[in-house]
Design an enzyme around this catalytic site. Structure first.
Site, short mmCIF file in Angstrom:
data_model
loop_
_atom_site.label_atom_id
_atom_site.label_comp_id
_atom_site.label_asym_id
_atom_site.label_seq_id
_atom_site.Cartn_x
_atom_site.Cartn_y
_atom_site.Cartn_z
N GLU A 116 0.84 -5.81 -1.28
CA GLU A 116 0.44 -4.59 -1.98
C GLU A 116 -0.43 -4.93 -3.20
O GLU A 116 -1.41 -4.24 -3.48
CB GLU A 116 1.71 -3.81 -2.39
CG GLU A 116 1.51 -2.62 -3.32
CD GLU A 116 0.62 -1.52 -2.74
OE1 GLU A 116 0.21 -1.60 -1.59
OE2 GLU A 116 0.30 -0.60 -3.52
N ARG B 206 -3.85 19.19 -10.71
CA ARG B 206 -2.58 18.49 -10.53
C ARG B 206 -2.13 18.51 -9.07
O ARG B 206 -1.21 17.79 -8.71
CB ARG B 206 -1.49 19.15 -11.39
CG ARG B 206 -1.72 19.04 -12.86
CD ARG B 206 -0.86 20.01 -13.64
NE ARG B 206 0.53 19.63 -13.70
CZ ARG B 206 1.13 19.11 -14.77
NH1 ARG B 206 0.43 18.90 -15.86
NH2 ARG B 206 2.40 18.80 -14.76
N LYS C 9 -4.19 -3.53 -3.66
CA LYS C 9 -4.60 -2.75 -4.83
C LYS C 9 -5.85 -3.35 -5.45
O LYS C 9 -6.80 -2.66 -5.78
CB LYS C 9 -3.45 -2.76 -5.84
CG LYS C 9 -3.10 -1.51 -6.51
CD LYS C 9 -2.52 -0.37 -5.74
CE LYS C 9 -3.01 -0.10 -4.36
NZ LYS C 9 -2.18 0.76 -3.56
N HIS D 217 -0.62 -23.45 5.80
CA HIS D 217 -1.07 -23.32 7.20
C HIS D 217 -2.50 -22.79 7.29
O HIS D 217 -2.92 -22.34 8.35
CB HIS D 217 -0.11 -22.40 7.97
CG HIS D 217 1.28 -22.96 8.05
ND1 HIS D 217 1.59 -24.06 8.83
CD2 HIS D 217 2.41 -22.62 7.42
CE1 HIS D 217 2.87 -24.34 8.69
NE2 HIS D 217 3.40 -23.48 7.83
N ASN E 88 9.34 23.44 -13.85
CA ASN E 88 8.94 22.13 -13.31
C ASN E 88 10.16 21.25 -13.29
O ASN E 88 10.97 21.29 -14.22
CB ASN E 88 7.89 21.46 -14.21
CG ASN E 88 6.53 22.10 -14.09
OD1 ASN E 88 6.34 23.03 -13.32
ND2 ASN E 88 5.59 21.61 -14.88
N GLY E 89 10.28 20.39 -12.28
CA GLY E 89 11.41 19.44 -12.25
C GLY E 89 12.42 19.82 -11.19
O GLY E 89 12.11 20.57 -10.25
N GLU F 102 -9.00 -2.99 -3.22
CA GLU F 102 -9.37 -1.58 -3.06
C GLU F 102 -10.18 -1.07 -4.25
O GLU F 102 -11.16 -0.36 -4.09
CB GLU F 102 -8.06 -0.80 -2.93
CG GLU F 102 -8.17 0.61 -2.51
CD GLU F 102 -6.77 1.24 -2.28
OE1 GLU F 102 -5.77 0.69 -2.77
OE2 GLU F 102 -6.72 2.29 -1.64
N LYS G 197 -8.48 9.56 0.10
CA LYS G 197 -7.06 9.62 -0.26
C LYS G 197 -6.20 9.81 0.98
O LYS G 197 -5.18 9.18 1.14
CB LYS G 197 -6.83 10.75 -1.27
CG LYS G 197 -5.37 10.87 -1.74
CD LYS G 197 -4.96 9.68 -2.58
CE LYS G 197 -3.50 9.66 -2.95
NZ LYS G 197 -3.03 8.32 -3.34
N CYS H 197 4.20 20.05 -10.62
CA CYS H 197 3.94 21.47 -10.79
C CYS H 197 3.30 21.68 -12.16
O CYS H 197 3.33 20.80 -13.02
CB CYS H 197 5.24 22.26 -10.76
SG CYS H 197 6.24 21.97 -9.30
N TRP I 103 4.30 22.47 -6.62
CA TRP I 103 4.24 21.37 -5.64
C TRP I 103 5.67 21.28 -5.12
O TRP I 103 6.58 20.87 -5.83
CB TRP I 103 3.80 20.09 -6.34
CG TRP I 103 3.87 18.87 -5.47
CD1 TRP I 103 4.92 18.02 -5.34
CD2 TRP I 103 2.84 18.36 -4.62
NE1 TRP I 103 4.61 17.02 -4.45
CE2 TRP I 103 3.34 17.20 -3.99
CE3 TRP I 103 1.54 18.79 -4.31
CZ2 TRP I 103 2.60 16.45 -3.09
CZ3 TRP I 103 0.80 18.03 -3.41
CH2 TRP I 103 1.33 16.89 -2.82
O1 M6R Z 1 -0.69 9.09 2.97
P1 M6R Z 1 -0.26 7.78 3.57
O2 M6R Z 1 0.86 7.15 2.81
O3 M6R Z 1 0.06 7.88 5.02
O4 M6R Z 1 -1.53 6.84 3.42
C1 M6R Z 1 -1.52 5.55 3.96
C2 M6R Z 1 -2.70 4.75 3.49
O5 M6R Z 1 -3.91 5.36 3.87
C3 M6R Z 1 -2.68 4.56 1.97
O6 M6R Z 1 -1.49 3.98 1.53
C4 M6R Z 1 -3.85 3.66 1.53
O7 M6R Z 1 -3.66 2.36 2.01
C5 M6R Z 1 -3.98 3.68 0.01
N1 M6R Z 1 -5.34 3.95 -0.36
C6 M6R Z 1 -3.57 2.39 -0.63
O8 M6R Z 1 -3.76 2.40 -1.99
#
Ligand code: M6R
Length: 600
Positions: free
Chosen positions: A476, A27, A480, A499, A96-97, A483, A595, A2, A70
């Site tokens: 993960e 934000r 990252k 393997h 906020n919080g 990506e 996103k 927020c 938020w």
């Molecule tokens: O909003 P969601 O958690 O459902 O999104 C899932 C994926 O699209 C999301 O985690 C995507 O893999 C990210 N860009 C990873 O960094």
């Protein structure tokens, strides 16, 4: 998160507050509002866009507060938007919080006060109303109320008959801006950076009284002087809190995000959690299985949770990439709990999978960051991860918050099913409360990660290995890196290397190995030997208690038990960030990615 803004001065108060709200828009928010004081208090607030909020011109108003919300408590509705007022409408509060103990106050105040929202914030306005009834000064009233509140908060209060704004900070940032003829307030400098760069940052426990020309700050019984500083940020830098990218800012927000996920939900001594779920003991004990559906980073959080649930809740768990999901339940589908893990709550693949499960008669639970999202509206139960908005396309803080929240779900189910004792639950909860501090220690080691990233940034490809809880973290870490750096990166369970993937390992392929608690580190060490003997440099992310780190680079995680891999993941985030930054990539908006993926 927020956003808070405030202004006292001779300028056009309503216009300045409206501009400050716009400045806080970055934000992320789902509702907004203002309170303006010109002898009486005028409050305007609503859900939706700031552009749709009517802020009347009030030429005589000299003081105002504003808020972008938020949601954490209550849906994003007009009534739940801030500011909140007391019964008389003379006291306005923005916050906020999270106030952990608001429900107890709401019960206590219930008969004498009329509540108009579902928020935790509204109790503050009513408590101040009571405190002011004895002719107290607004600052003293706020001080009395703040002393009763548990949780994390930044609040700003203005009231009819009292000059200026009173602000209080506990675990949530607040900053004051100064000009010769006005005083500003913001949850960050962005709120007012177009008017002034002369600022005072409040510290935890501070209560500040702001008037047009003066600011007095107390902490406990002491009058304190906080250094007045000049920030050289422009508006863009201010939005990112001084960080170059949202991703790095969000990586650094993780200690706070995890605290928010835990806040008010945990009774460590009793080994109990309260998630406001409608899952009765009877239902939990009748459960056949849990199916987790998710995509990307949320899917990896789901894999982590599956390990936790199988170990501590004694329930069979399967984890599904949402786009591949088909519901295969048993004869009584209701006894399958389908858990949708999604930061945005709007991912099309996850929603489609969820609808298949719900359509077949399964019970559904959402673990999401977004109050009022489609997923939250369609499920039987929701637990919010409370990360605050995540703007970088690469998910970072939400992974830590998802795993933390799913660990709470695990403890809840484990206790309901008698799969763990209250002592065992207490141990898990203690481990969770150590996560924010441990993440902070990793963040403090960022310079070493940057150096490592610079050393290996030119690798041909990157491999990430880890077992058990280290496996989702390896996946993960690889996601990252690929990506945001566009480098080839893959994650494997260590045992899979031989393997096939081992054929790719050379001196030019750095291998990142996760070897903390909960990762069968001894076995992964064999895999480390396998890649080392092919000449690959190894970055080992180990527990600080590891007696023989044998890596080219060792990154140590504080010893906190089963949640160490989540903390290890912060190293991988920082590594990905610095490799990508070294290459000048578009970190916050990587090519081809969005996103929130709202198409199947
Ligand atoms: O909003 P969601 O958690 O459902 O999104 C899932 C994926 O699209 C999301 O985690 C995507 O893999 C990210 N860009 C990873 O960094």
């Amino acid at each position: 998160m927020c956003g808070i803004t405030g202004y006292i001065g001779d300028g056009d108060c309503s216009t300045i507050i409206a501009r400050s709200l716009k400045n806080l828009e970055y934000r992320g928010y789902d509702s907004a509002g203002v309170a303006l004081l010109d002898g009486t208090l005028e409050v305007h607030k609503q859900s939706g866009q700031i552009d749709d909020l009517t802020i009347p011109s009030m030429p005589n108003a000299t003081c105002g507060i504003g808020h972008t919300r938020w949601s954490t408590h209550g849906a994003p509705t007009d009534a739940n938007a801030h500011p909140h007022t007391d019964c008389s409408g003379d006291v306005a509060v923005v916050h906020n919080g999270i106030i952990d103990n608001y429900e107890a106050f709401k019960r206590e105040l219930g008969d004498d006060h009329e509540f108009t929202s579902e928020t935790d914030t509204e109790v503050i306005a009513h408590l101040i109303e009571d405190a002011l009834a004895d002719d107290a000064d607004l600052r003293d009233a706020v001080e009395d109320v703040v002393a009763m509140l548990e949780g994390s908060f930044a609040i700003a209060v203005t009231a009819v008959g009292h000059e200026g704004i009173v602000a209080a900070r506990q675990d949530s940032p607040l900053v004051i801006g100064h000009t010769d003829d006005a005083t500003f307030l913001g949850s960050d400098v962005t709120a007012f950076v177009e008017y002034t760069r002369r600022v005072t940052f409040l510290e935890d426990g501070d209560i500040a009284r702001l008037t047009e020309s003066d600011v007095t700050i107390t902490n406990g019984d002491t009058l304190v002087e906080r250094e007045r500083q000049t920030v050289d940020w422009d508006a863009d830098a201010a939005e990112k809190g001084g960080y170059e990218h949202y991703m790095r800012k969000e990586i650094h927000e993780q200690p706070h995000a995890v605290r928010q996920a835990l806040s008010g939900r945990v009774d460590e001594l009793a080994g109990a959690v309260d998630l406001d779920l409608s899952l009765s003991r009877e239902y939990c004990n009748s459960l056949d299985e849990i199916q987790i559906i998710a995509c990307g980073t949320s899917y990896y959080a789901g894999l982590y949770a599956a390990e936790l649930l199988e170990r501590h809740a004694d329930v069979r768990v399967s984890v599904h990439v949402a786009s591949e999901y088909e519901f295969r339940g048993n004869r009584d589908p209701w006894r399958t709990l389908v858990v949708a893990v999604t930061q945005s709550g709007e991912t099309a693949d996850t929603l489609r999978a969820l609808r298949k499960a719900a359509g077949a008669g399964a019970r559904t639970l959402a673990v999401t960051n977004t109050v009022g999202s489609t997923v939250a509206r369609e499920v039987d139960d929701t637990v919010y991860i409370r990360s605050g908005p995540e703007i970088g396309v690469a998910a970072t803080k939400t992974f830590a918050s998802q795993v933390t929240t799913l660990a709470l779900v695990t403890v809840y189910l484990g206790r309901q099913r008698n799969a763990i004792s209250s002592n065992e639950a207490s141990t898990i909860l203690r481990g969770l409360s150590a996560v924010p501090g441990a993440i902070q220690q990793v963040l403090d080691a960022e310079p070493a990660v940057r150096e490592t990233a610079e050393e290996y940034a030119d690798g041909d490809a990157f491999f990430f290995i880890g077992r058990r809880f280290g496996h989702p973290v390896a996946l993960e870490g690889a996601l990252k890196l690929k990506e945001i750096s566009y480098d080839h990166a893959e994650g494997f369970p260590g045992g899979e290397l031989k393997h096939g993937p081992l054929a790719l390992v050379t001196e030019q392929t750095p291998v990142v190995a996760v070897l903390t608690e909960g990762t069968n580190a001894d076995e992964t060490l064999h895999n480390v030997k396998e890649v080392e003997s092919r000449g690959a440099p190894v970055i080992g992310v180990t527990s600080e208690t590891d007696p023989n780190p044998v890596f080219d680079t060792a990154l140590e995680v504080p010893a906190i038990g089963l949640m160490e891999p989540v903390v290890a993941n912060v190293y991988l985030q920082l590594f990905a960030y610095h490799v990508a930054n070294q290459k000048g990539r578009s970190i916050d908006k990587p090519r081809n990615l969005a996103k929130s993926v709202t198409v199947e």
